[in-house]
Design an enzyme around this catalytic site. Structure first.
Site, PDB file in Angstrom:
ATOM      1  CB  SER A 134      -0.900   0.037   1.421  1.00  0.00           C
ATOM      2  OG  SER A 134      -0.087  -0.141   2.491  1.00  0.00           O
ATOM      3  CB  ILE A 135       3.594   2.371   2.076  1.00  0.00           C
ATOM      4  CG1 ILE A 135       2.699   2.704   3.239  1.00  0.00           C
ATOM      5  CG2 ILE A 135       4.374   3.698   2.013  1.00  0.00           C
ATOM      6  CD1 ILE A 135       1.558   3.705   3.122  1.00  0.00           C
ATOM      7  CB  VAL A 138      10.356  -4.184  -3.470  1.00  0.00           C
ATOM      8  CG1 VAL A 138      11.728  -4.383  -3.579  1.00  0.00           C
ATOM      9  CG2 VAL A 138      10.064  -3.657  -2.299  1.00  0.00           C
ATOM     10  CG  ASP A 287       5.215  -4.919  10.033  1.00  0.00           C
ATOM     11  OD1 ASP A 287       4.177  -5.351  10.419  1.00  0.00           O
ATOM     12  OD2 ASP A 287       5.230  -4.305   8.953  1.00  0.00           O
TER      13      ASP A 287
END
Length: 553
Positions: A134-135, A138, A287
């Site tokens: 979402s951000i 790669v 995370d």
């Protein structure tokens, strides 16, 4: 008031909530209540939607609302102090399933950020993304010297979209704060602010690169954890270039078995690494789900983890770290009275809390767990239950503790997937006790003393005059002390945490300073390290007074 430009987005959100039969959420938002009467205009619910649990329906609705709401759900899943367990469990399953943006656009972003053509920067750059979230997404690449790397690129326009959706979430929080009956416990605006900060940090890839560098330094040459190198020459705020690593996701049991990995060792190392990061380094990967924690397939006998994605890292204030470690040790030893005392001394609970009642509540939570074999007990689950129980006594928990609790849940979950029979308590207890002993033992005190001695020597010449001024004011009644009850509570908590260390340190300082002074006098010297012997004598006297006063207190 909500701007008119936001009205279409608000209606779209309401439509999704109603389609997934989340009517109670719509009713909780005063602005949306009239929409209940026109529910039919928003389309029929999906087949069998009402047969699903409320957590599943909420998860599906957030996934349909888009990437920012997915991220919102992921972050909200960490707040188990606010959410019912069934909803939190469902939200942890949210995954970023976002279509990639065009590779040519990613290439243009890289060139603009780094100020050169991709052909000048890389020997190879793939426009086909390896992964998309979402951000950011790669891309694989190769540096001019032949080293393989991955290039993480922030999505174009994502900052503006986040700002718009966060504005809506703030509006919802204000409405919830005004109309929700439990708003004082939920603290909706604080929750939204926490989410906004997390998203803002994830947008800054330089911050993520710095996180990776610190974690890599903490585990340099470690046989248990590998952290990829950051290439700062090819990184900016919206572009991050990292060493390319290859591994097996920690939850891919079939692949781990095929590679001959010793899963029992991996599971034990995962638990040990968590406590090492928290209590040795005070910097932990927050995370730590299986997508971000891989296992190195090249080391089957002595396996090690590979960490990726460093956007969300955690640390604790020194006081919180002390109280948390003491709570863990008390929990390991089933010392419920100590747990109750620690919660009050830490300031997490009001000083007026009755310790006997709190101790009984803690016992009622923990005892059912201790009837099971230790290998079946989840420390994270016990902590969740403790926090939920303590909320009845007005528990105040810092976000950092919630983040750590969520990380512990992830780590224990991975550990049990790797080795269902792992005794987490047997693995964790000696590691924590050793780390805590190293942190507060004689060697640690000596190191702290060496760090403070130059500071004390610098201040020593001023001490006599300061003491004289203080006594002069005290004798003339010129000193007025005002201490509030909250100040007393904080002072008591700080004193309890530090007294055990301060008194031995002060005694050690006295002995060291005395030895230096006697050595100098014996040799006929008038100065040591450039400091007059009178200053050394003053420092010794002051330290002795301080040690004596603390001993008596």
């Amino acid at each position: 008031m909500t701007p008119l430009t936001s009205v279409p987005r608000l209606i779209g959100i309401a439509r999704v909530l109603l389609r997934y039969r989340l009517d109670d959420l719509v009713e909780a938002v005063h602005l949306y209540r009239p929409l209940i009467w026109v529910r039919g205009l928003f389309g029929r619910p999906a087949a069998n939607i009402e047969e699903l649990s409320r957590g599943a329906r909420l998860r599906m609705a957030l996934a349909e609302l888009g990437p920012i709401f997915v991220k919102f759900g992921q972050i909200l899943s960490t707040r188990r102090d606010l959410l019912p367990g069934d909803i939190a469990d469902e939200l942890t399953q949210l995954q970023d399933q976002v279509p990639p943006f065009p590779g040519a656009e990613a290439r243009a972003i890289v060139e603009k950020a780094l100020g050169a053509d991709v052909a000048e920067l890389f020997a190879f750059f793939s426009e086909e993304p390896l992964a998309s979230a979402s951000i950011a997404q790669v891309h694989a690449a190769q540096l001019k010297d032949g080293r393989e790397v991955v290039v993480k690129v922030v999505r174009p326009g994502i900052a503006q979209r986040i700002a718009g959706d966060m504005s809506l979430l703030r509006d919802f929080a204000r409405l919830a704060e005004r109309f929700h009956p439990n708003a004082d416990k939920i603290r909706p605006r604080d929750v939204v602010a926490e989410i906004e900060l997390t998203l803002r940090n994830e947008l800054d890839l330089q911050r993520e690169g710095a996180n990776a560098c610190l974690l890599r330094r903490n585990f340099k040459d470690s046989p248990d954890l590998y952290v990829p190198e950051v290439f700062w020459s090819h990184s900016r705020e919206n572009v991050l270039t990292l060493e390319r690593v290859r591994g097996i996701p920690a939850d891919d049991i079939a692949a781990l078995d095929a590679a001959g990995i010793d899963r029992t060792k991996v599971a034990q190392k995962g638990i040990q690494l968590f406590y090492t990061q928290v209590f040795r380094d005070n910097f932990f990967h927050a995370d730590a789900h299986a997508g971000n924690i891989w296992v190195d397939p090249s080391r089957p006998v002595e396996p090690r983890f590979i960490a990726i994605d460093f956007g969300i890292m955690g640390s604790l204030a020194e006081a919180d770290q002390f109280w948390l470690a003491e709570n863990f040790i008390a929990l390991f030893n089933q010392d419920y009275r100590r747990i109750a005392q620690l919660h009050v001394q830490a300031g997490w609970m009001p000083a007026t809390t009755r310790l006997d009642e709190l101790e009984a509540a803690v016992r009622s939570v923990c005892e059912p767990y201790f009837t099971r074999p230790l290998s079946e007990i989840s420390l994270a689950e016990v902590l969740v239950k403790l926090f939920q129980t303590a909320r009845r006594y007005e528990l105040t928990v810092q976000p950092q503790l919630i983040l750590l609790q969520k990380t512990l849940l992830n780590i224990e979950g991975i550990g049990r997937q790797l080795d269902p029979k792992i005794d987490i308590w047997a693995v964790a207890k000696p590691v924590l006790e050793r780390l805590w002993r190293d942190r507060h033992g004689p060697a640690a005190m000596w190191k702290a003393l060496r760090r403070r001695v130059p500071e004390w020597l610098t201040a020593a010449p001023d001490m006599p005059q300061l003491l004289h001024d203080y006594l002069k004011k005290a004798s003339s009644g010129g000193i007025e002390m005002r201490v509030h009850s909250e100040d007393l509570r904080n002072l008591h908590a700080d004193a309890s945490a530090g007294r055990a260390q301060i008194v031995p340190l002060a005694l050690g300082a006295t002995l060291i300073l005395s030895s230096v002074l006697l050595y100098a006098l014996d040799g006929g010297a008038t100065r040591v390290l450039g400091v007059p012997l009178t200053a050394w004598a003053t420092a010794i006297a002051g330290t002795l007074c301080f040690w004596t006063a603390n001993r008596r207190s």
